[in-house]
Design a protein around this motif. Sequence first.
Motif, short mmCIF file in Angstrom:
data_model
loop_
_atom_site.label_atom_id
_atom_site.label_comp_id
_atom_site.label_asym_id
_atom_site.label_seq_id
_atom_site.Cartn_x
_atom_site.Cartn_y
_atom_site.Cartn_z
N HIS A 54 0.82 -1.21 0.00
CA HIS A 54 0.00 0.00 0.00
C HIS A 54 0.85 1.25 0.00
O HIS A 54 1.86 1.32 0.70
CB HIS A 54 -0.90 0.02 1.25
CG HIS A 54 -1.94 -1.03 1.25
ND1 HIS A 54 -2.74 -1.28 0.16
CD2 HIS A 54 -2.33 -1.90 2.19
CE1 HIS A 54 -3.56 -2.26 0.45
NE2 HIS A 54 -3.34 -2.66 1.68
N PRO A 55 0.42 2.28 -0.73
CA PRO A 55 1.08 3.58 -0.64
C PRO A 55 0.66 4.28 0.66
O PRO A 55 -0.15 3.76 1.41
CB PRO A 55 0.55 4.32 -1.86
CG PRO A 55 -0.76 3.72 -2.12
CD PRO A 55 -0.68 2.29 -1.69
N VAL A 56 1.24 5.47 0.88
CA VAL A 56 0.91 6.20 2.11
C VAL A 56 -0.56 6.62 2.11
O VAL A 56 -1.24 6.55 3.12
CB VAL A 56 1.84 7.42 2.27
CG1 VAL A 56 1.33 8.35 3.35
CG2 VAL A 56 3.25 6.96 2.62
N LYS A 57 -1.02 7.05 0.94
CA LYS A 57 -2.41 7.48 0.86
C LYS A 57 -3.12 6.72 -0.25
O LYS A 57 -2.51 6.36 -1.26
CB LYS A 57 -2.47 8.99 0.55
CG LYS A 57 -2.22 9.85 1.77
CD LYS A 57 -2.39 11.31 1.41
CE LYS A 57 -3.05 12.07 2.54
NZ LYS A 57 -3.47 13.40 2.12
N VAL A 58 -4.41 6.48 -0.05
CA VAL A 58 -5.20 5.79 -1.07
C VAL A 58 -6.44 6.63 -1.38
O VAL A 58 -6.87 7.43 -0.56
CB VAL A 58 -5.64 4.39 -0.59
CG1 VAL A 58 -4.47 3.44 -0.57
CG2 VAL A 58 -6.30 4.46 0.76
N LYS A 59 -6.99 6.38 -2.57
CA LYS A 59 -8.19 7.14 -2.95
C LYS A 59 -9.33 6.81 -1.99
O LYS A 59 -9.55 5.64 -1.67
CB LYS A 59 -8.59 6.78 -4.38
CG LYS A 59 -7.59 7.26 -5.41
CD LYS A 59 -8.00 6.79 -6.80
CE LYS A 59 -6.84 6.92 -7.76
NZ LYS A 59 -7.04 6.15 -8.98
N GLY B 133 -0.88 15.99 -12.96
CA GLY B 133 -1.88 15.27 -12.17
C GLY B 133 -2.83 16.23 -11.48
O GLY B 133 -2.47 17.36 -11.17
N LYS B 134 -4.04 15.76 -11.28
CA LYS B 134 -4.98 16.63 -10.56
C LYS B 134 -5.15 16.13 -9.13
O LYS B 134 -4.93 14.95 -8.83
CB LYS B 134 -6.31 16.70 -11.29
CG LYS B 134 -6.99 15.37 -11.52
CD LYS B 134 -8.40 15.63 -12.07
CE LYS B 134 -9.19 14.34 -12.13
NZ LYS B 134 -9.02 13.56 -13.31
N GLN B 135 -5.50 17.05 -8.29
CA GLN B 135 -5.66 16.73 -6.86
C GLN B 135 -6.74 15.67 -6.71
O GLN B 135 -7.82 15.78 -7.26
CB GLN B 135 -6.07 17.99 -6.12
CG GLN B 135 -5.99 17.86 -4.61
CD GLN B 135 -4.59 18.18 -4.12
OE1 GLN B 135 -3.89 18.95 -4.73
NE2 GLN B 135 -4.20 17.58 -3.02
N GLU B 136 -6.42 14.60 -5.94
CA GLU B 136 -7.42 13.56 -5.74
C GLU B 136 -7.82 13.49 -4.28
O GLU B 136 -7.06 13.89 -3.40
CB GLU B 136 -6.85 12.22 -6.17
CG GLU B 136 -6.90 12.03 -7.66
CD GLU B 136 -6.21 10.75 -8.09
OE1 GLU B 136 -6.84 9.97 -8.78
OE2 GLU B 136 -5.04 10.55 -7.72
#
Lengths: 255, 277
Positions: A54-59, B133-136
Amino acid sequence: MSRIPNADDVKKGVQDNVIWKSIFRPGSIYRKGYRDTSRDRALAAMNNVLYHLHPVKVKRHGLKLSYTYCLGGTSFFLFILLTVTGIFLMFFYTPAAGSGSEIAYADMQDLSAAVPFGSFVRNMHRWAAHLMTLTVFLHMARVFYHGAYKPPREFNWIVGIVLLLLTLLLAFTGYLLPWDQLALWAVSVGTDMMGYTPVFGDQVQFVLLGGVQIGPETLLRWYVLHVLALPFVLTIFLAVHFWRIRKDGGISGPL
Amino acid sequence: MAEEIDQQVYDDLIAQGKSERVATAKAKAAAVRQQKQQQAAEEPAQQAQPAASSPPAGDGGQAGGQAAATMAEAGVMTPEQRQERVRQALQAKQGETGGQAGEKAPSAKFAGQEHTHRLLAMVPPSGIQQIRGKQEDKVYTWPHLISSEFIALMAVTAGLTVMAVFVNAPLLALANPTNTPNPSKAPWYFMGLQELLLYFHPMVAGVTIPTVMLVGLAAVPYVDRNPSRRPENRKTIIVAFTVFMVFWAVLVMVGSFFRGPGLNWVWPWVDGLWFAL
């Protein structure tokens, strides 16, 4: 010592020494001084072995159960569970058969009757295997319906198809190992079909069975495939699969 | 402040027969509105004031003179008045810098310095990294994702434990190559193929169809070039895939539950089940 140490003293004693600090990297929630701040939340992911996954943040939308149904993660977890229960079963199983030396089948009977938790672990291994086949199928369907195979994720879809095939082969090779009537004849139905492969039919069947029909050689061959060769290949494809998820921008969507 | 009311509005409303409460409220509101209008009118004048050193037209030009202009006049200066004001302001500034000539005044600040600026580097536009990239909308993996994953794997483990305690995996009699059970069925995930065996040659059902299926699935991303991921834009392929999945699910169900001895059709609720996991 004049007073009895309380819980905080014990915690401090455990956490505040060189061994503990050498195990838990800065940002670990087990390390002394973890605070629930953005910085420590980021470090907790970054300085953990799970950073491979996992990355630090996820959608945010990816957290919703209704988006993933946790199918890929469940499949991976079942693979681990199957490895653990499988290792336990390997201690009590010998892949040997043949008239007068039906050791494999005798081991299966002992596993149910004499080995502590043997029946429980075997049940768990079998149900987890069926469930994993199902979750891998459903994971594929989920990915399809979200169009998550579209660029840049085309190749990871193919890796996923390979993983589906490997899962089916693992399930199928494991099916033979109890060496009972169910195992023998269910596998016969499948291997009979392989003999119809064009041109090389007989050769394919001979290599896979270790003979012209299912026998002790088949059992040994499929045992090695089941406990060593196929898990090894599957692990490599899993690594590629997970790596590509992150390289292709994490979870797909939102739709 | 709040006590101020517009007496005229109040009297008018009372005369119209409104109650005292309504009249007081409306009169107060009118007073507040008036105050705001007045403030709005004063503001531009106040902004102009510090810069304005211009006297009103009739007063005669006194350089750097006091801001004698009333607010109303400052709001409606003629172009001539503005030009005069600017000229006077410039004169006053030259006075401060020692009365030098107008052109020299800007560089006086840097007197004695050889360079006014220094060129450090030339950077071509292509050398600047452009991030497109756009802010997500993202959240921290720990604790948000990890905690839900942990709950999911605990739930799976709990379910499997219950299943493993209460349902035993089948173990039939020792394998016997000379005694074929009737029916012999493949594991459920290959039951679709076994069902097809009843209709097609084994090479078609056992080799051709599975191969075509796997290759077809792998080719999906390269065949479906529709860039949209929204379901409403990809109805055709969603219908096709759903038909494919339902077709296989039905084949597996039929093979598992509706085939009895000799792989003949049976009704499971009449004739019983021939199915083992």
